[in-house]
Design an enzyme around this catalytic site. Sequence first.
Site, PDB file in Angstrom:
ATOM      1  N   TYR A   1       0.863  -1.188   0.000  1.00  0.00           N
ATOM      2  CA  TYR A   1       0.000   0.000   0.000  1.00  0.00           C
ATOM      3  C   TYR A   1       0.897   1.234   0.000  1.00  0.00           C
ATOM      4  O   TYR A   1       1.829   1.317   0.808  1.00  0.00           O
ATOM      5  CB  TYR A   1      -0.895   0.016   1.256  1.00  0.00           C
ATOM      6  CG  TYR A   1      -1.707   1.289   1.372  1.00  0.00           C
ATOM      7  CD1 TYR A   1      -3.011   1.337   0.910  1.00  0.00           C
ATOM      8  CD2 TYR A   1      -1.142   2.459   1.909  1.00  0.00           C
ATOM      9  CE1 TYR A   1      -3.747   2.511   0.981  1.00  0.00           C
ATOM     10  CE2 TYR A   1      -1.868   3.629   1.976  1.00  0.00           C
ATOM     11  CZ  TYR A   1      -3.170   3.651   1.519  1.00  0.00           C
ATOM     12  OH  TYR A   1      -3.892   4.810   1.577  1.00  0.00           O
TER      13      TYR A   1
ATOM     14  N   GLU B   1      -3.198   7.398  -4.390  1.00  0.00           N
ATOM     15  CA  GLU B   1      -3.134   6.158  -3.618  1.00  0.00           C
ATOM     16  C   GLU B   1      -3.022   4.975  -4.577  1.00  0.00           C
ATOM     17  O   GLU B   1      -3.726   4.941  -5.587  1.00  0.00           O
ATOM     18  CB  GLU B   1      -4.392   6.012  -2.773  1.00  0.00           C
ATOM     19  CG  GLU B   1      -4.420   4.748  -1.921  1.00  0.00           C
ATOM     20  CD  GLU B   1      -5.783   4.498  -1.302  1.00  0.00           C
ATOM     21  OE1 GLU B   1      -5.969   4.831  -0.121  1.00  0.00           O
ATOM     22  OE2 GLU B   1      -6.663   3.988  -2.013  1.00  0.00           O
TER      23      GLU B   1
END
Length: 376
Positions: A101, A185
Amino acid sequence: MDLYEHQARQLFAEHGIVVPNAEVTDSAKEAREIARRLGGRAVVKAQVKTGGRGKAGGVKLAADPAAAELTARQMLGMRIKGHMVGKVMLAQPVDIDREFYVSYVLDRAAGRFLAIASAEGGMEIEEVAAARPEAVARIPVDPAEGVTSAKATEIADAAGLPPQTVDVLVRLWQVLVREDALLVEVNPLVRTARGDIVALDGKVTLDDNARFRQARWGADDDEDQDPLEAAAAARGLTYVRLDGEVGVIGNGAGLVMSTLDAVAGCGARPADFLDIGGGASAQVMADGLTVILSDPAVKSVLVNVFGGITACDAVAEGIVAAVDRIRLTKPLVVRLDGNSAARGRAILAERAHPLVEQVTTMDGAARRAADLATTA
Ligand code: GDP
Ligand code: MN
């Protein structure tokens, strides 16, 4: 403005971040053709501006073109967290070794950005962050310094990401800066079985204040957007739909919010509100009233204007021109105060439209509009 995954991935690709081959469509038949072009197998992904698609059935592997068509047919038109699926993206499947992530997000309070990264990316990242916050690294980024290779190495080391991710971390920062984003993101950023680093999913939020520099995105093409909100935005007005029965028009966010409270305090509920800001020309008023009156839920309209730079006589002229231009079918309660209020009130009194009435105080006007809406 949030971008769709397929738009985010386009930006990533333009900045040299590796993404899987993929194409977007709104047709199940074409999905079959795309899967064929991609080599047969394809990941079918619902294009909606919300996360958690995987868990909601919005990400599915299709083994062949026929399965891709069937999956696309099932996905198109379905709702994910209230968002209608208008398009699907078909992507070449990737063999995943590990999921990471990474994101950069504006930290308004601190006046800088935050790099958030974890070696345990994927669909469970929220659970990981809640259960074991130490598995998610949070590194402040000074916007003036940005993410250099050294900074990216610091982020990767803190999160336990392999060194091959450093290059992606630098490029992702360039996406943020050059595209005027407030958030970028990638979840998951994956290491493939062959050892390549690939962005499998992307979320980008652009800064609306920089819209003029990012003309290629045009108006918000959000298919989920309320048609009246879109119509107002096209006219340069801020309109928000609520679920009551009193339409509210005001100038300035603060006054509009107080007006909503005043309506609620009278036992009615605002149907929507429109902030006409500093401009109260006849055109703006006509546009505003047109938008508000086209909502069938609206039973009465409350116009609450405090004249400042925009004088009340100009607002009154705008209302008169508007009610003459559009056929007014619902009662309009007007409260004018501030700059040139007396002249504004005189202009409305002289026009004497049967459906337009004036009240001099905000609370009184809210009371009257609420009564008209609840007895209508
Ligand atoms: P989200 O649920 O909306 O975040 O959608 P994602 O695009 O992140 O996909 C959800 C999950 O599906 C990912 O975390 C992956 O585990 C899986 N996934 C997506 N694309 C692929 C792929 O090409 N290959 C494999 N093996 N898994 C994938
Ligand atoms: Mn994801």
